[in-house]
Motif scaffolding. Structure first.
Motif, PDB file in Angstrom:
ATOM      1  N   THR A  77       0.848  -1.188   0.000  1.00  0.00           N
ATOM      2  CA  THR A  77       0.000   0.000   0.000  1.00  0.00           C
ATOM      3  C   THR A  77       0.890   1.246   0.000  1.00  0.00           C
ATOM      4  O   THR A  77       2.113   1.130  -0.067  1.00  0.00           O
ATOM      5  N   VAL A  78       0.283   2.409   0.052  1.00  0.00           N
ATOM      6  CA  VAL A  78       1.032   3.666   0.082  1.00  0.00           C
ATOM      7  C   VAL A  78       0.396   4.623   1.086  1.00  0.00           C
ATOM      8  O   VAL A  78      -0.795   4.516   1.401  1.00  0.00           O
ATOM      9  N   PHE A  79       1.214   5.558   1.580  1.00  0.00           N
ATOM     10  CA  PHE A  79       0.753   6.609   2.478  1.00  0.00           C
ATOM     11  C   PHE A  79       1.326   7.939   2.016  1.00  0.00           C
ATOM     12  O   PHE A  79       2.496   8.017   1.648  1.00  0.00           O
ATOM     13  N   ALA A  80       0.498   8.983   2.049  1.00  0.00           N
ATOM     14  CA  ALA A  80       0.980  10.345   1.802  1.00  0.00           C
ATOM     15  C   ALA A  80       1.544  10.849   3.116  1.00  0.00           C
ATOM     16  O   ALA A  80       0.872  10.808   4.153  1.00  0.00           O
ATOM     17  N   GLN A  81       2.790  11.315   3.072  1.00  0.00           N
ATOM     18  CA  GLN A  81       3.466  11.742   4.292  1.00  0.00           C
ATOM     19  C   GLN A  81       4.041  13.145   4.137  1.00  0.00           C
ATOM     20  O   GLN A  81       4.562  13.497   3.082  1.00  0.00           O
ATOM     21  N   PHE A  82       3.954  13.906   5.215  1.00  0.00           N
ATOM     22  CA  PHE A  82       4.484  15.265   5.304  1.00  0.00           C
ATOM     23  C   PHE A  82       5.754  15.205   6.149  1.00  0.00           C
ATOM     24  O   PHE A  82       5.754  14.614   7.232  1.00  0.00           O
ATOM     25  N   TYR A  83       6.822  15.810   5.654  1.00  0.00           N
ATOM     26  CA  TYR A  83       8.107  15.788   6.335  1.00  0.00           C
ATOM     27  C   TYR A  83       8.348  17.132   7.023  1.00  0.00           C
ATOM     28  O   TYR A  83       8.639  18.135   6.373  1.00  0.00           O
ATOM     29  N   LYS A  84       8.214  17.121   8.346  1.00  0.00           N
ATOM     30  CA  LYS A  84       8.325  18.341   9.139  1.00  0.00           C
ATOM     31  C   LYS A  84       9.703  18.986   9.034  1.00  0.00           C
ATOM     32  O   LYS A  84       9.806  20.203   8.890  1.00  0.00           O
TER      33      LYS A  84
END
Length: 183
Positions: A77-84
């Motif tokens: 699967t995939v996840f949208a991730q935000f990199y702080k």
């Protein structure tokens, strides 16, 4: 328990904890905040903020055999991730408008993550297990995501055009709703 094993487990737990504190998975109930942007602003950039995101494939370390077959491909699967730590935000007078613009960048990443999940589900339905097939589909949709993000910035003048921002938000919301089952 072996002392080296305990030390190794501690390192793994600390690494996972550090990553979870610096990476946000997209969540419809959690909006970005100014404090999430932890990198130093790029003083040379004319931009007011930068959202750094990735659509990450999980599990990250898939097992692939000599015939290019993924073990347990059904779990892919995939996840949208935000990199702080790679995202930054300059002090501006209208933080709400800028945050809204940056949030939509993250929402667009989730939109395309849903498109990838949809495609992966289609491949799983026909019992496709070749790694290169999944990777090829991922790359095609990732390229489309990048184009879509650039068009969003162009048409909204990087968030300064409020009318265009509203139109884009409505467009993305509608597209997300159409792919709701791939959340």
């Amino acid at each position: 328990m072996n002392r080296n094993l305990i030390l190794l487990l501690l390192i793994v737990v600390l690494k996972i904890n550090a990553q979870s504190e610096s990476v946000l998975n997209w969540n419809e109930n959690q909006k970005l905040k100014v404090l999430d942007f932890q990198a130093k602003p790029d003083v040379v950039s004319k931009g007011q903020a930068q959202t750094t995101y990735k659509i990450e494939i999980y599990p990250q370390n898939v097992m692939v055999d000599e015939k290019d077959r993924i073990k347990d491909y059904e779990k892919l699967t995939v996840f949208a991730q935000f990199y702080k730590k790679e995202s930054w935000f300059k002090k501006v007078t209208d933080e709400i408008k800028l945050l809204s613009h940056e949030q939509l960048h993250f929402d667009i990443a989730e939109l395309f993550a849903r498109k990838i999940r949809q495609r992966f589900n289609e491949l799983k339905a026909v019992k496709e297990s070749r790694f290169n097939v999944y990777l090829s589909e991922y790359k095609k949709i990732w390229i489309a995501c990048r184009r879509f993000q650039r068009l969003y910035d162009e048409e909204t003048t990087h968030g300064f055009n409020r009318g265009a921002n509203g139109l884009w938000k409505a467009k993305v919301d509608k597209m997300m709703k159409q792919l709701e089952r791939f959340k």
